[in-house]
Write an enzyme that holds these catalytic residues in place. Structure first.
Site, PDB file in Angstrom:
ATOM      1  N   GLU A 288      13.614  -0.078   1.320  1.00 15.24           N
ATOM      2  CA  GLU A 288      15.055  -0.782   1.670  1.00 15.24           C
ATOM      3  C   GLU A 288      16.067  -0.559   0.300  1.00 15.24           C
ATOM      4  O   GLU A 288      15.744  -0.985  -0.627  1.00 15.24           O
ATOM      5  CB  GLU A 288      15.099  -1.885   2.132  1.00 15.24           C
TER       6      GLU A 288
ATOM      7  N   GLU B  44      17.886  -2.989  -5.582  1.00 18.26           N
ATOM      8  CA  GLU B  44      19.008  -3.945  -5.487  1.00 18.26           C
ATOM      9  C   GLU B  44      19.316  -4.009  -6.982  1.00 18.26           C
ATOM     10  O   GLU B  44      18.421  -4.302  -7.826  1.00 18.26           O
ATOM     11  CB  GLU B  44      18.816  -5.182  -4.865  1.00 18.26           C
TER      12      GLU B  44
ATOM     13  N   ASP C  31      19.872   2.018 -10.091  1.00 11.03           N
ATOM     14  CA  ASP C  31      20.271   3.032  -8.915  1.00 11.03           C
ATOM     15  C   ASP C  31      19.068   3.569  -7.980  1.00 11.03           C
ATOM     16  O   ASP C  31      18.199   4.206  -8.705  1.00 11.03           O
ATOM     17  CB  ASP C  31      21.222   3.958  -9.639  1.00 11.03           C
TER      18      ASP C  31
ATOM     19  N   ASP D  29      27.932  -0.824   0.665  1.00  9.01           N
ATOM     20  CA  ASP D  29      29.322  -1.076   0.501  1.00  9.01           C
ATOM     21  C   ASP D  29      30.141  -0.044   0.949  1.00  9.01           C
ATOM     22  O   ASP D  29      29.937   1.297   0.475  1.00  9.01           O
ATOM     23  CB  ASP D  29      29.498  -1.473  -1.052  1.00  9.01           C
TER      24      ASP D  29
ATOM     25  N   LYS E  13      38.484   2.602   0.588  1.00 12.09           N
ATOM     26  CA  LYS E  13      39.803   3.552   0.085  1.00 12.09           C
ATOM     27  C   LYS E  13      39.289   4.962  -0.028  1.00 12.09           C
ATOM     28  O   LYS E  13      38.227   5.301  -0.638  1.00 12.09           O
ATOM     29  CB  LYS E  13      40.448   3.000  -1.236  1.00 12.09           C
TER      30      LYS E  13
ATOM     31  N   ASP F 214      29.107  -2.267   9.775  1.00 12.48           N
ATOM     32  CA  ASP F 214      30.143  -2.690  10.811  1.00 12.48           C
ATOM     33  C   ASP F 214      31.537  -1.824  10.440  1.00 12.48           C
ATOM     34  O   ASP F 214      32.353  -2.060  11.201  1.00 12.48           O
ATOM     35  CB  ASP F 214      30.448  -4.004  10.378  1.00 12.48           C
TER      36      ASP F 214
END
Length: 236
Positions: free
Chosen positions: A65, A90, A117, A139, A143, A175
């Site tokens: 994950e 993470e 990373d 994330d 933009k 989402d």
């Protein structure tokens, strides 16, 4: 601790990493878990290839994950499937601390952690090392000038295709419709994956046994009422 040297992008240049690493100062309990428990679970990258199954005792299945956030999904999966092994990536210290707390309280023994990373880890894995990969609510970098910072890219998809077994799965949830479109567009150009969505609208149905993560709950509170749960099959 793991190396902080950035991997190379498709042009052979160092890949910039934009993940947030720290937030509020850890309280005493979480700080203790970082000092005492994390060293037992943290993956240190070798000079050569990393055999991820050697980190566990004969796992039936190996799942990665990427960006597990607070670790709710990862911890639940690990508790439910004790015969399987899980690696969580993470960099945010608050999220790592939350998962460490769950691992400690529930005595979860089939999880290992990578705190840098995720691409660095992928590039060290052998071919066809993973059965399944989750990338949940990454994330979106909304933009346009920041789209290059999104995790999904030709480079990362090539590494995922290499490291996921034929017939394995890459699960992506968001989402943000623009990020779902972005991922689909990249997947359709990636020769290693197949997208078979099923009936129209099925990509809005959560995965079997799904429970909302805190990020999904936040999205609902903020009025984003629709998510995309996409699954891509590794081409045989």
């Amino acid at each position: 601790m793991t190396s902080r040297q950035n991997p190379l992008n498709v042009a052979g240049e160092p890949r910039a990493f934009f993940g947030r690493r720290s937030g509020k100062r850890l309280h005493r309990g979480h700080d203790q878990l970082f000092r005492e428990l994390l060293p037992e679970l943290e993956i240190a990258l070798p000079e050569g290839v990393l055999d991820p199954r050697a980190l566990f005792e004969n796992p039936k299945k190996l799942t990665l994950e990427i960006g597990y956030g607070g670790g709710e999904h990862l911890a639940r999966q690990a508790r439910t499937h004790l015969e399987d092994a899980y690696i969580g990536c993470e960099v945010f210290t608050g999220g790592i601390a939350k998962l460490l707390q769950a691992i400690d309280e529930d005595e979860i023994g089939n999880v290992r952690l990578f705190t840098d990373d995720a691409l660095k880890l992928l590039q060290k894995l052998p071919d066809a090392a993973l059965d399944e990969v989750y990338l949940l609510y990454p994330d979106p970098w909304p933009k346009t000038r920041h789209h290059k910072r999104r995790f999904v890219s030709p480079l990362t998809l090539a590494e995922l295709a290499r490291t996921i077994k034929p017939g394995g799965k890459f699960n992506f949830a968001t989402d943000i419709e623009d990020y779902a479109d972005w991922t689909l567009a990249h997947i359709l150009r990636a020769p290693g994956f197949v997208f078979a969505p099923g009936k129209p609208g099925s990509w809005h149905e959560p995965y079997p046994g799904w429970e909302p993560t805190r990020y999904e709950q936040k999205a609902r509170r903020e009025g984003r009422l629709k998510s995309f749960y996409l699954t891509f099959d590794r081409r045989d």
